[in-house]
Design an enzyme around this catalytic site. Structure first.
Site, PDB file in Angstrom:
ATOM      1  N   ARG A 137      -4.719  10.539   4.501  1.00  0.00           N
ATOM      2  CA  ARG A 137      -3.589  11.477   4.595  1.00  0.00           C
ATOM      3  C   ARG A 137      -2.645  11.369   3.408  1.00  0.00           C
ATOM      4  O   ARG A 137      -2.026  12.352   2.998  1.00  0.00           O
ATOM      5  CB  ARG A 137      -2.762  11.173   5.848  1.00  0.00           C
ATOM      6  N   ARG A 146       0.458  14.609  13.348  1.00  0.00           N
ATOM      7  CA  ARG A 146       1.251  14.313  12.141  1.00  0.00           C
ATOM      8  C   ARG A 146       1.444  15.584  11.326  1.00  0.00           C
ATOM      9  O   ARG A 146       0.744  15.826  10.343  1.00  0.00           O
ATOM     10  CB  ARG A 146       0.576  13.213  11.310  1.00  0.00           C
ATOM     11  N   PRO A 147       2.415  16.405  11.735  1.00  0.00           N
ATOM     12  CA  PRO A 147       2.624  17.666  11.015  1.00  0.00           C
ATOM     13  C   PRO A 147       3.198  17.437   9.614  1.00  0.00           C
ATOM     14  O   PRO A 147       3.675  16.346   9.301  1.00  0.00           O
ATOM     15  CB  PRO A 147       3.639  18.411  11.893  1.00  0.00           C
ATOM     16  N   ARG A 152      -9.067  -0.245   4.551  1.00  0.00           N
ATOM     17  CA  ARG A 152      -8.201   0.775   3.949  1.00  0.00           C
ATOM     18  C   ARG A 152      -6.861   0.175   3.547  1.00  0.00           C
ATOM     19  O   ARG A 152      -6.259   0.611   2.570  1.00  0.00           O
ATOM     20  CB  ARG A 152      -7.930   1.885   4.976  1.00  0.00           C
ATOM     21  N   ASP A 155       4.450   0.376  11.765  1.00  0.00           N
ATOM     22  CA  ASP A 155       3.227  -0.214  11.204  1.00  0.00           C
ATOM     23  C   ASP A 155       3.004  -1.664  11.641  1.00  0.00           C
ATOM     24  O   ASP A 155       1.970  -2.253  11.292  1.00  0.00           O
ATOM     25  CB  ASP A 155       3.244  -0.129   9.667  1.00  0.00           C
ATOM     26  N   CYS A 198      -5.535  12.969  12.999  1.00  0.00           N
ATOM     27  CA  CYS A 198      -5.255  11.583  12.645  1.00  0.00           C
ATOM     28  C   CYS A 198      -5.312  10.750  13.917  1.00  0.00           C
ATOM     29  O   CYS A 198      -4.832  11.175  14.968  1.00  0.00           O
ATOM     30  CB  CYS A 198      -3.867  11.515  12.018  1.00  0.00           C
ATOM     31  N   LYS A 249       0.831  -1.210   0.000  1.00  0.00           N
ATOM     32  CA  LYS A 249       0.000   0.000   0.000  1.00  0.00           C
ATOM     33  C   LYS A 249       0.865   1.259   0.000  1.00  0.00           C
ATOM     34  O   LYS A 249       0.649   2.180  -0.780  1.00  0.00           O
ATOM     35  CB  LYS A 249      -0.902  -0.008   1.243  1.00  0.00           C
ATOM     36  N   ASN A 250       1.854   1.290   0.898  1.00  0.00           N
ATOM     37  CA  ASN A 250       2.605   2.533   1.077  1.00  0.00           C
ATOM     38  C   ASN A 250       3.641   2.785  -0.016  1.00  0.00           C
ATOM     39  O   ASN A 250       4.280   3.826  -0.039  1.00  0.00           O
ATOM     40  CB  ASN A 250       3.251   2.570   2.469  1.00  0.00           C
ATOM     41  N   ASP A 297       5.365  19.936   8.395  1.00  0.00           N
ATOM     42  CA  ASP A 297       6.363  21.017   8.321  1.00  0.00           C
ATOM     43  C   ASP A 297       7.576  20.641   7.465  1.00  0.00           C
ATOM     44  O   ASP A 297       8.113  21.464   6.725  1.00  0.00           O
ATOM     45  CB  ASP A 297       6.807  21.427   9.738  1.00  0.00           C
TER      46      ASP A 297
END
Ligand code: EPU
Length: 425
Positions: A94, A123-124, A402, A310, A118, A22-23, A126
């Site tokens: 996200r 979970r920024p 998901r 994960d 989240c 997935k990622n 920046d």
């Protein structure tokens, strides 16, 4: 709304095949925005997240088609092109933020909704934004959207060291944008995850000049335009580790195939220390034989090549019945412990202190109604339910769907008693 009913206590046996990651699939799909012509992606898992990103890409003007063999064809659609990813879709996932770098790189502008809160903690973004600014983009936040624009991107050195290591999707965004910059970009403290390397390999196939992926320093030479290609996504190491844990937790024996052993080294090392009998079974498979004595075994989830955050929840689930005390730390997402109160409802003995939990093994968990509150927490509850005495009913299945392709079907093929039931029953 459906629930998952699991009758615990059945050892899993047989063979299961792992799907595409997935990622890796999500940032590669997003990178297709930066590619001219048609791309075929193979081994793309059939997941809600993939469908959501397909919708995002369609709204941005691409045509996305899936065929039965998990191939996705992505091409410019002939419809209106847009650089706006709106909140309605972005808040569902996200990873939609991965469209930012490709859009900015190719078209010089992007408007992407901020994803908002989240479940797994703060979970920024920046580091993504700082990196794009260093490349010469001007960024502002307006009406809840990130608005990025640049007349020209220029290669530079970007340091992605954050308070908790690097950033996976941030490295992906910057790598793709940097392909369109003039000159060389050097990303220091880049994420080393296999999924980042998969994107780099995909971009190289499309014509990009990228080196150093898999190390902390990635070098990208401005090398646009990119052209469509035919590319196979790597196997999902998280799905593989989830099945390994499920088989071991039930005391079963199974072959898990279609994986990459080199992506699982830290997990396999930990599994051996925890008393899980797991051995390589050929170049792309492992054999897991449960039934031995589990042992308490500490671990800290860290960026690659460490044990992934994960799988923190799934490994914690199996430790609930390992005699002795195990300490688990999550250095990447310090609040990623939504599984803990649910595992406690099943009889687990867990104390939490900040980003660490102390698990004292009990002889057996007992099935009950639990709520899946995020993707990997849901997987942990499935593992606990498979091993528990009695029936576990897991609510809120969309989280599981998901990120796991046909999880209940694959578990049934291994002999698990798992069924989707209507919430009304
Ligand atoms: N961080 C910052 N600033 C940033 C970005 C991140 O401080 O600008 C912090 C985060 O708050 C976190 C750490 O850095 O503490 C790592 O976050 P990262 O950006 O690497 O996470 P991500 O890219 O948003 C991806 C995966 C996650 C996985 C993490 C860590 C995708 C689509 N998502 O997220 O996957 O947990 O890397 O490996 O690739 C999942 O699949 O269940 C999942 C959550």
């Amino acid at each position: 709304m459906e629930r998952l009913a699991i009758q615990g206590g059945n050892p899993l046996r047989g063979i299961v095949r792992i799907g595409g990651a997935k990622n890796a699939a999500l940032p590669i799909m997003a990178a297709c925005l930066a590619v001219e012509g048609r791309t075929t992606l193979r081994n793309v898992p059939d997941l809600t997240d993939v469908r959501t990103l397909s919708d995002v890409l369609t709204r941005l003007g691409l045509k996305v088609t899936r065929d039965v063999d998990n191939h996705l064809t992505i091409e410019e659609g002939g419809g209106p092109r847009s650089q706006v990813a709106d909140y309605e879709l972005v808040r569902q996932m996200r990873a939609s933020v991965c469209v930012l770098g490709p859009l900015l790189g190719r078209y010089g502008e992007a408007r992407v909704a901020l994803p908002g809160g989240c479940q797994i903690g703060h979970r920024p973004l920046d580091l993504h934004l700082k990196g794009l600014e260093a490349l010469g983009a001007s960024i502002r936040i307006e009406h809840g959207d990130i608005i990025a624009s640049a007349t020209k991107l220029r290669g530079t050195t970007i340091d992605l060291a954050g308070p908790r290591g690097s950033t996976v999707t941030g490295t992906c965004n910057l790598m793709t944008a940097a392909v369109f910059a003039e000159g060389e970009t050097v990303i220091e403290h880049a994420a080393r995850e296999p999924e980042v390397c998969d994107l780099a390999e995909f971009l190289r196939d499309c014509g990009a000049i990228i080196n150093g992926h898999g190390t902390e320093t990635i070098r990208i030479a401005g090398s646009a335009p990119l052209y469509g290609t035919d590319y196979a996504i790597i196997p999902d190491r998280i799905e593989a580790a989830t099945f390994m844990t499920a088989v071991a937790a039930t005391g079963g024996a199974a072959r898990i195939e279609g994986l990459r052993l080199d992506h699982l080294e830290s997990v396999l090392e930990w599994a051996a220390a925890a008393g899980i009998n797991v051995k390589p079974a050929g170049p792309d498979a492992i054999h897991v034989a449960g039934g031995g004595a589990l042992k308490a075994c500490d671990f800290a989830a860290r960026p690659y090549p460490g044990i992934p955050t994960d799988v923190q929840a799934q490994l914690s689930a199996i430790l609930c019945t390992a005699p002795g005390t195990s300490v688990v730390v999550d250095t990447v997402f310090p609040d990623r412990f939504l599984h803990v109160p649910e595992l406690q409802r099943m009889g687990a003995k867990i104390e939490r202190d900040g980003n660490r939990i102390r698990i004292t093994g009990v002889s057996r968990l007992s099935g009950t109604a639990v709520r899946a509150t995020d993707l990997r927490a849901s997987a942990a509850l499935v593992i606990a339910g498979l091993a528990a005495e009695g029936t576990t009913v897991i609510d809120d299945l969309p989280h599981l769907d998901r990120g796991y392709e046909h999880l209940d079907r694959k578990l049934r093929s291994l002999g698990a008693k798992v069924a989707r039931v209507s919430a009304e029953l």
